[in-house]
Enzyme design. Structure first.
Site, PDB file in Angstrom:
ATOM      1  N   LYS A  64      56.622  29.422  17.827  1.00  0.00           N
ATOM      2  CA  LYS A  64      55.216  29.007  17.860  1.00  0.00           C
ATOM      3  C   LYS A  64      55.008  27.588  18.386  1.00  0.00           C
ATOM      4  O   LYS A  64      53.968  27.294  18.970  1.00  0.00           O
ATOM      5  CB  LYS A  64      54.585  29.158  16.468  1.00  0.00           C
ATOM      6  CG  LYS A  64      54.379  30.602  16.045  1.00  0.00           C
ATOM      7  CD  LYS A  64      53.618  30.693  14.732  1.00  0.00           C
ATOM      8  CE  LYS A  64      53.395  32.136  14.319  1.00  0.00           C
ATOM      9  NZ  LYS A  64      52.556  32.231  13.104  1.00  0.00           N
ATOM     10  N   ASP A 100      45.935  32.245  13.381  1.00  0.00           N
ATOM     11  CA  ASP A 100      46.392  32.473  12.010  1.00  0.00           C
ATOM     12  C   ASP A 100      45.371  31.990  10.980  1.00  0.00           C
ATOM     13  O   ASP A 100      45.046  32.701  10.025  1.00  0.00           O
ATOM     14  CB  ASP A 100      47.730  31.768  11.767  1.00  0.00           C
ATOM     15  CG  ASP A 100      48.887  32.480  12.439  1.00  0.00           C
ATOM     16  OD1 ASP A 100      48.820  33.706  12.604  1.00  0.00           O
ATOM     17  OD2 ASP A 100      49.859  31.796  12.808  1.00  0.00           O
TER      18      ASP A 100
END
Length: 267
Positions: A64, A100
């Site tokens: 990420k 997220d």
């Protein structure tokens, strides 16, 4: 259109299952695959993605942050988080996003209702906590408290929160309507070090961002003490739905996505 999720390991990812359920429900002849990319091969990410002619892809552990130098542009939130979980490819350019935080908050709103007046405590100050807090600040008028063992973790946070040592949580726990655990400690049975449930408001909602298992020991302990609980399944589903919207400008079928995951988990 073609999409994927990249990570390492990636074999057990439920993202392909979830996205294909959405494609099927919307009658879309789209593709979504899981691509395993070890850290040692990541420098070839551009070639790997280009060979598959993808329109976008998701990024999961451990890439990420690693993906950021390969992007042509990045959203303000993803830049703030220092992490990207969604990449849109448009005219050859890679644009990074982080869904997220908004994934968790949208799911929480669908379960809890308006968060405007909710007093919220978040346990942990990692990437997930930062993303969730960033989004929650746009939803509630109340100050958000974030607790962590190491206070230096907050030095990279550029937005205002009430940072408190995890050791002091028990003393203030009765103030909050919602408690969100973002630490891995919720996976273990010895939860007294995180929270003393006897001190919470009687109608507090206790959350964990983990969805496998659907009920962590942390949530089981909360339920045992009579509290309503909320797991991380919706975070997974809604972050995927947000990615789909970024790629296609279409709304995903949330029910189809959630049902596919629940069926796989045999719930």
């Amino acid at each position: 259109m073609k999409f994927a999720v990249i990570g390492h390991p990636i074999k057990h990812s439920l993202s392909p299952l979830m996205h294909h359920a959405n494609f099927k429900k919307l009658n879309l002849d789209y593709q979504y695959e899981a691509i395993n990319i070890p850290e040692s091969h990541f420098q070839h990410i551009r070639e790997i993605i280009s060979e598959r002619e993808l329109d976008g892809f998701n990024v999961t552990i451990p890439h990420k942050a690693r993906i950021i130098p390969y992007l042509d542009d990045i959203s303000d939130e993803a830049k703030e988080m220092g992490a990207v979980n969604t990449v849109k490819i448009k005219n050859g350019k890679w644009i990074g996003y982080n869904t997220d935080g908004i994934g968790f908050v949208k799911g929480l709103e669908s379960y809890y209702g308006s968060l405007k007046d909710a007093k919220i405590l978040i346990l942990g100050a990692g990437g997930a906590s930062k993303g969730i807090t960033y989004q929650l600040k746009q939803k509630t008028t109340q100050p958000i408290f974030v607790a962590n063992r190491t206070m230096s973790r907050f030095e990279t946070w550029t937005f205002n929160i009430n940072a408190v040592p995890l050791s002091e949580v028990t003393n203030i726990a009765d103030q909050f309507d919602i408690i969100i655990n973002t630490t891995p400690l919720g996976m273990y049975d010895s939860n007294d070090s995180i929270l003393t449930f006897e001190r919470l408001k009687k109608r507090a909602l206790v959350c964990d961002i983990i969805y496998t298992p659907l009920e962590t020991p942390f949530l089981a302990n909360a339920r045992h003490h009579g509290y309503d609980t909320y797991n991380g399944l919706d975070m997974f589903v809604y972050q995927g739905a947000e990615s789909f919207n970024i790629w296609t400008a279409m709304d995903a079928n949330i029910n189809a996505m959630r049902t596919s995951v629940l069926n796989k988990l045999n719930v």
